[in-house]
Design a protein around this motif. Structure first.
Motif, PDB file in Angstrom:
ATOM      1  N   LEU A 234       0.838  -1.190   0.000  1.00 56.58           N
ATOM      2  CA  LEU A 234       0.000   0.000   0.000  1.00 56.58           C
ATOM      3  C   LEU A 234       0.878   1.246   0.000  1.00 56.58           C
ATOM      4  O   LEU A 234       1.756   1.392   0.836  1.00 56.58           O
TER       5      LEU A 234
ATOM      6  N   MET B  29       0.821   5.008   0.750  1.00 54.90           N
ATOM      7  CA  MET B  29      -0.061   5.840   1.563  1.00 54.90           C
ATOM      8  C   MET B  29       0.255   7.331   1.401  1.00 54.90           C
ATOM      9  O   MET B  29       1.387   7.716   1.096  1.00 54.90           O
TER      10      MET B  29
ATOM     11  N   LYS C 116      -5.027   7.962   3.743  1.00 60.66           N
ATOM     12  CA  LYS C 116      -5.612   7.643   2.436  1.00 60.66           C
ATOM     13  C   LYS C 116      -4.644   6.795   1.620  1.00 60.66           C
ATOM     14  O   LYS C 116      -3.448   7.059   1.576  1.00 60.66           O
ATOM     15  N   ILE C 117      -5.185   5.760   0.976  1.00 65.99           N
ATOM     16  CA  ILE C 117      -4.375   4.890   0.124  1.00 65.99           C
ATOM     17  C   ILE C 117      -4.248   5.515  -1.261  1.00 65.99           C
ATOM     18  O   ILE C 117      -5.254   5.777  -1.934  1.00 65.99           O
TER      19      ILE C 117
ATOM     20  N   SER D 244      -2.190   4.131  -3.753  1.00 69.68           N
ATOM     21  CA  SER D 244      -2.141   3.049  -4.733  1.00 69.68           C
ATOM     22  C   SER D 244      -1.872   1.726  -4.025  1.00 69.68           C
ATOM     23  O   SER D 244      -1.281   1.699  -2.947  1.00 69.68           O
ATOM     24  N   LYS D 245      -2.311   0.656  -4.640  1.00 74.78           N
ATOM     25  CA  LYS D 245      -2.047  -0.693  -4.160  1.00 74.78           C
ATOM     26  C   LYS D 245      -1.281  -1.411  -5.253  1.00 74.78           C
ATOM     27  O   LYS D 245      -1.801  -1.602  -6.353  1.00 74.78           O
TER      28      LYS D 245
END
Length: 205
Positions: A155, A157, A165-166, A168-169
């Motif tokens: 993740l 962050m 808040k994320i 990108s994964k």
């Protein structure tokens, strides 16, 4: 050992040189990647190739990492003309620093020898300029710290907290510039913005 096909024994010696003595060559990294891939350890193979890429930014290396990580797009391997130029200059950091230091010594000797004539401030400009260049080379000509994402999934962050808040994964293989480290987080550059990734999801290159 590598030449006699004793690949695993050779890999152990290579890893000892890399991890304990921080001694390696581009050819050695390619051999390590070859052995790791043959053993099915694609994460290690990608790491060695990414480290090789830092020394020799060849597009074919990116293609190989993509095939190992089974990803069509990888972030962090794009290099601008400035990146290439800065990498070339940093490789010559010791030589440049030595050259400017020698010229500085010569200029100071000339000022002492001709001190009666060199009474105007303009005669001191070259020496101050060389002092600045020596300082610049000795303190700023370093390649940025980089790492490869090895956690699956990882993740990215917005802030260094699990409640953030994320952004990108992502899967392993992406290369990031590490700006700083705080607690369990690395501050990284992601899409030209500041982001945070847990330390245990990044392997330093």
């Amino acid at each position: 050992m590598f030449a006699s096909n004793n690949y695993q024994e050779a890999l152990l010696i290579y890893e000892q040189l890399l991890l304990e003595e921080e001694a390696y060559t581009p050819a050695m990294l390619l051999k390590m990647a070859f052995v790791a891939e043959g053993m099915g350890d694609f994460s290690k193979a990608s790491f060695y190739l990414a480290k090789f890429y830092d020394l020799n930014p060849n597009p074919r290396v990116i293609t190989k990492i993509k095939s190992l990580t089974e990803q069509s797009e990888l972030y962090g391997y794009e290099l601008s003309d400035w990146d290439r130029f800065f990498g070339f200059v940093t490789d010559l950091r010791v030589e440049l620093t030595s050259t400017f230091a020698f010229l500085l010594l010569v200029s100071l000797i000339l000022l002492v020898v001709f001190k009666e004539k060199a009474i105007k401030p303009k005669y001191y400009i070259p020496s101050f300029g060389l002092i600045f260049l020596v300082f610049l080379c000795n303190n700023f000509l370093y390649q940025p710290k980089t790492g490869i994402i090895t956690g699956s999934p990882t993740l990215v962050m917005e802030k260094p907290t699990a409640a953030s808040k994320i952004i990108s994964k992502v899967d392993p293989g992406h290369r990031v510039v590490i700006k700083s480290t705080k607690d369990i987080w690395h501050e990284v550059e992601w899409n030209n913005k500041r982001a945070y990734v847990k330390k245990d999801h990044i392997t330093r290159l």
